[in-house]
Write a protein that holds these residues in place. Structure first.
Motif, PDB file in Angstrom:
ATOM      1  N   ALA A 240       0.829  -1.203   0.000  1.00 37.70           N
ATOM      2  CA  ALA A 240       0.000   0.000   0.000  1.00 37.70           C
ATOM      3  C   ALA A 240       0.865   1.255   0.000  1.00 37.70           C
ATOM      4  CB  ALA A 240      -0.925  -0.011   1.214  1.00 37.70           C
ATOM      5  N   ALA A 241       1.970   1.224   0.734  1.00 40.15           N
ATOM      6  CA  ALA A 241       2.865   2.384   0.784  1.00 40.15           C
ATOM      7  C   ALA A 241       3.477   2.656  -0.584  1.00 40.15           C
ATOM      8  CB  ALA A 241       3.957   2.156   1.821  1.00 40.15           C
ATOM      9  N   ILE A 242       3.872   1.618  -1.283  1.00 40.13           N
ATOM     10  CA  ILE A 242       4.450   1.794  -2.621  1.00 40.13           C
ATOM     11  C   ILE A 242       3.411   2.382  -3.574  1.00 40.13           C
ATOM     12  CG2 ILE A 242       5.322   0.557  -4.640  1.00 40.13           C
ATOM     13  CD1 ILE A 242       7.378   0.941  -2.468  1.00 40.13           C
ATOM     14  N   LEU A 243       2.184   1.884  -3.524  1.00 42.05           N
ATOM     15  CA  LEU A 243       1.127   2.416  -4.377  1.00 42.05           C
ATOM     16  C   LEU A 243       0.844   3.881  -4.046  1.00 42.05           C
ATOM     17  CD1 LEU A 243      -1.350  -0.616  -4.421  1.00 42.05           C
ATOM     18  CD2 LEU A 243       0.205   0.108  -6.242  1.00 42.05           C
ATOM     19  N   LEU A 244       0.855   4.212  -2.768  1.00 41.76           N
ATOM     20  CA  LEU A 244       0.614   5.595  -2.348  1.00 41.76           C
ATOM     21  C   LEU A 244       1.725   6.510  -2.828  1.00 41.76           C
ATOM     22  CD1 LEU A 244      -1.242   7.450  -0.674  1.00 41.76           C
ATOM     23  CD2 LEU A 244       0.163   6.917   1.316  1.00 41.76           C
ATOM     24  N   ILE A 245       2.963   6.064  -2.709  1.00 44.17           N
ATOM     25  CA  ILE A 245       4.103   6.859  -3.171  1.00 44.17           C
ATOM     26  C   ILE A 245       4.043   7.042  -4.685  1.00 44.17           C
ATOM     27  CG2 ILE A 245       6.614   6.862  -3.425  1.00 44.17           C
ATOM     28  CD1 ILE A 245       6.727   5.394  -0.712  1.00 44.17           C
ATOM     29  N   ALA A 246       3.726   5.970  -5.408  1.00 39.61           N
ATOM     30  CA  ALA A 246       3.664   6.056  -6.868  1.00 39.61           C
ATOM     31  C   ALA A 246       2.570   7.016  -7.318  1.00 39.61           C
ATOM     32  CB  ALA A 246       3.424   4.667  -7.457  1.00 39.61           C
ATOM     33  N   PHE A 247       1.416   6.964  -6.646  1.00 41.43           N
ATOM     34  CA  PHE A 247       0.319   7.863  -7.006  1.00 41.43           C
ATOM     35  C   PHE A 247       0.695   9.314  -6.743  1.00 41.43           C
ATOM     36  CE2 PHE A 247      -3.815   9.895  -5.804  1.00 41.43           C
ATOM     37  CZ  PHE A 247      -4.382   9.862  -7.066  1.00 41.43           C
ATOM     38  N   SER A 248       1.301   9.585  -5.593  1.00 36.89           N
ATOM     39  CA  SER A 248       1.726  10.945  -5.265  1.00 36.89           C
ATOM     40  C   SER A 248       2.794  11.433  -6.234  1.00 36.89           C
ATOM     41  CB  SER A 248       2.244  11.005  -3.823  1.00 36.89           C
ATOM     42  OG  SER A 248       1.243  10.641  -2.905  1.00 36.89           O
ATOM     43  N   ALA A 249       3.710  10.541  -6.613  1.00 38.08           N
ATOM     44  CA  ALA A 249       4.759  10.921  -7.564  1.00 38.08           C
ATOM     45  C   ALA A 249       4.164  11.282  -8.923  1.00 38.08           C
ATOM     46  CB  ALA A 249       5.769   9.784  -7.708  1.00 38.08           C
ATOM     47  N   CYS A 250       3.145  10.540  -9.348  1.00 37.70           N
ATOM     48  CA  CYS A 250       2.477  10.860 -10.624  1.00 37.70           C
ATOM     49  C   CYS A 250       1.819  12.234 -10.562  1.00 37.70           C
ATOM     50  CB  CYS A 250       1.451   9.781 -10.959  1.00 37.70           C
ATOM     51  SG  CYS A 250       2.152   8.190 -11.402  1.00 37.70           S
ATOM     52  N   LEU A 251       1.176  12.537  -9.436  1.00 40.43           N
ATOM     53  CA  LEU A 251       0.542  13.852  -9.293  1.00 40.43           C
ATOM     54  C   LEU A 251       1.587  14.966  -9.281  1.00 40.43           C
ATOM     55  CD1 LEU A 251      -2.278  13.179  -6.668  1.00 40.43           C
ATOM     56  CD2 LEU A 251      -2.483  13.416  -9.137  1.00 40.43           C
ATOM     57  N   LEU A 252       2.716  14.747  -8.612  1.00 39.22           N
ATOM     58  CA  LEU A 252       3.787  15.749  -8.604  1.00 39.22           C
ATOM     59  C   LEU A 252       4.372  15.920  -9.999  1.00 39.22           C
ATOM     60  CD1 LEU A 252       5.629  14.905  -5.269  1.00 39.22           C
ATOM     61  CD2 LEU A 252       4.254  16.933  -5.781  1.00 39.22           C
ATOM     62  N   GLY A 253       4.492  14.819 -10.744  1.00 43.65           N
ATOM     63  CA  GLY A 253       4.939  14.926 -12.124  1.00 43.65           C
ATOM     64  C   GLY A 253       3.976  15.739 -12.968  1.00 43.65           C
ATOM     65  N   LEU A 254       2.678  15.566 -12.720  1.00 43.41           N
ATOM     66  CA  LEU A 254       1.676  16.357 -13.433  1.00 43.41           C
ATOM     67  C   LEU A 254       1.796  17.834 -13.081  1.00 43.41           C
ATOM     68  CD1 LEU A 254      -0.758  16.406 -15.309  1.00 43.41           C
ATOM     69  CD2 LEU A 254      -2.218  15.883 -13.336  1.00 43.41           C
ATOM     70  N   VAL A 255       2.081  18.134 -11.814  1.00 45.95           N
ATOM     71  CA  VAL A 255       2.302  19.520 -11.401  1.00 45.95           C
ATOM     72  C   VAL A 255       3.487  20.120 -12.145  1.00 45.95           C
ATOM     73  CG1 VAL A 255       3.018  20.992  -9.473  1.00 45.95           C
ATOM     74  CG2 VAL A 255       1.247  19.268  -9.136  1.00 45.95           C
ATOM     75  N   GLY A 256       4.592  19.362 -12.219  1.00 46.99           N
ATOM     76  CA  GLY A 256       5.762  19.841 -12.947  1.00 46.99           C
ATOM     77  C   GLY A 256       5.481  20.065 -14.417  1.00 46.99           C
ATOM     78  N   TRP A 257       4.682  19.175 -15.015  1.00 45.03           N
ATOM     79  CA  TRP A 257       4.341  19.326 -16.441  1.00 45.03           C
ATOM     80  C   TRP A 257       3.512  20.583 -16.668  1.00 45.03           C
ATOM     81  CZ3 TRP A 257      -0.523  18.891 -18.948  1.00 45.03           C
ATOM     82  CH2 TRP A 257      -0.454  18.850 -20.342  1.00 45.03           C
ATOM     83  N   ILE A 258       2.545  20.834 -15.782  1.00 45.93           N
ATOM     84  CA  ILE A 258       1.722  22.042 -15.907  1.00 45.93           C
ATOM     85  C   ILE A 258       2.575  23.292 -15.775  1.00 45.93           C
ATOM     86  CG2 ILE A 258      -0.104  23.387 -14.780  1.00 45.93           C
ATOM     87  CD1 ILE A 258      -1.451  20.748 -14.061  1.00 45.93           C
TER      88      ILE A 258
END
Length: 268
Positions: A240-258
């Motif tokens: 669950a921790a790995i999935l949570l980290i991966a999801f947060s990392a994807c959102l941060l990547g989206l922030v960087g892209w924007i």
């Protein structure tokens, strides 16, 4: 000599950044294989490789329910924080009234307040209202934590906004609300989207306030992970921790892209 000093400074900065990233990311080298263990305990090295714990996370009603609670609270608090943050940013950036800087400082206070203090204060406040254990209390507190982020990103976007566009829209017959919706919001959309995404991450990953305000039936995913660390040693916690980290990392990547697209658009 100046060029050499600049080169040394640059290498020192890069080295420091790499060391900080290594300090933050190296624990994942242990968590990832543990989440893939075929055993029943959190041990490393693992006896074998299996996806059984990831399957448990996505099928067990406890984990699925915690995920839905996190999504519900996160989306609700993000919407509320975005609305309040945008309105506050417009008022503070364009308004001219006494105490404006003081109001901004008060609005930004959750950024510097210790999260434990926020949790205790929220519990005391909502306990007097009988709302402890009510999802509304968690949504409101998470929104309060996220408003300063939305306020900061939208204020930065408003700093480069040409206000003559609003006057031009008014001269063409647009009302104030229409000018805001059709002129202002599209142009500051990157700042709004960035603030909203970070607000969602703040709510989705928050565990301290959730521990104070939520009951067992309303546990969020981070709180369930934290409770599992104290109460059991199931490798499902690592999955669950790995999935949570991966999801947060994807959102941060989206922030960087924007942000990168916004900077490219500003240069053009």
């Amino acid at each position: 000599m100046t060029f050499r000093a600049e080169r040394v400074r640059r290498w020192a900065m890069y080295s420091h950044t790499l060391l900080v990233l290594a300090f933050l990311l190296l624990p994942l080298l242990v968590i990832v294989p543990v989440s893939l263990t075929s055993g029943n305990t959190l041990i490393f090295p693992t006896p074998g490789v299996s996806l059984r714990w990831y399957e448990e996370v996505v099928t067990d009603p406890r984990w699925v329910g915690a995920l839905w609670n996190s999504l519900l609270v996160g989306v609700s608090s993000t919407m509320l924080a975005t609305i309040m943050g945008v309105l506050a940013a417009i008022g503070l950036a364009w308004g001219s009234f006494p105490g404006r800087k003081l109001i901004y400082a008060v609005a930004a206070a959750p950024l510097v307040a210790p999260i434990v203090i926020v949790g205790v204060a929220s519990f005391s406040f909502y306990a007097t209202l009988g709302l402890v254990g009510n999802r509304l209390s968690l949504v409101l507190t998470h929104a309060a934590l996220a408003v300063p982020v939305v306020l900061t990103t939208v204020t930065a976007s408003l700093a480069g906004f040409d206000r003559t566009l609003m006057r031009a829209a008014a001269s063409l017959g647009a009302g104030h609300a229409q000018a805001v919706v059709r002129v202002l919001l599209p142009l500051i959309a990157p700042g709004v989207a960035t603030g909203a995404l970070i607000a969602f991450i703040i709510s989705f990953d928050e565990v301290v306030v959730a521990s104070f305000l939520s009951v067992a039936e309303q546990r969020t995913l981070p709180r369930l992970i934290f409770s599992g660390v104290r109460e059991s040693v199931s490798p499902a916690i690592a999955a669950a921790a790995i999935l949570l980290i991966a999801f947060s990392a994807c959102l941060l990547g989206l922030v960087g892209w924007i942000q990168s697209r916004s900077k490219r658009g500003a240069r053009l």
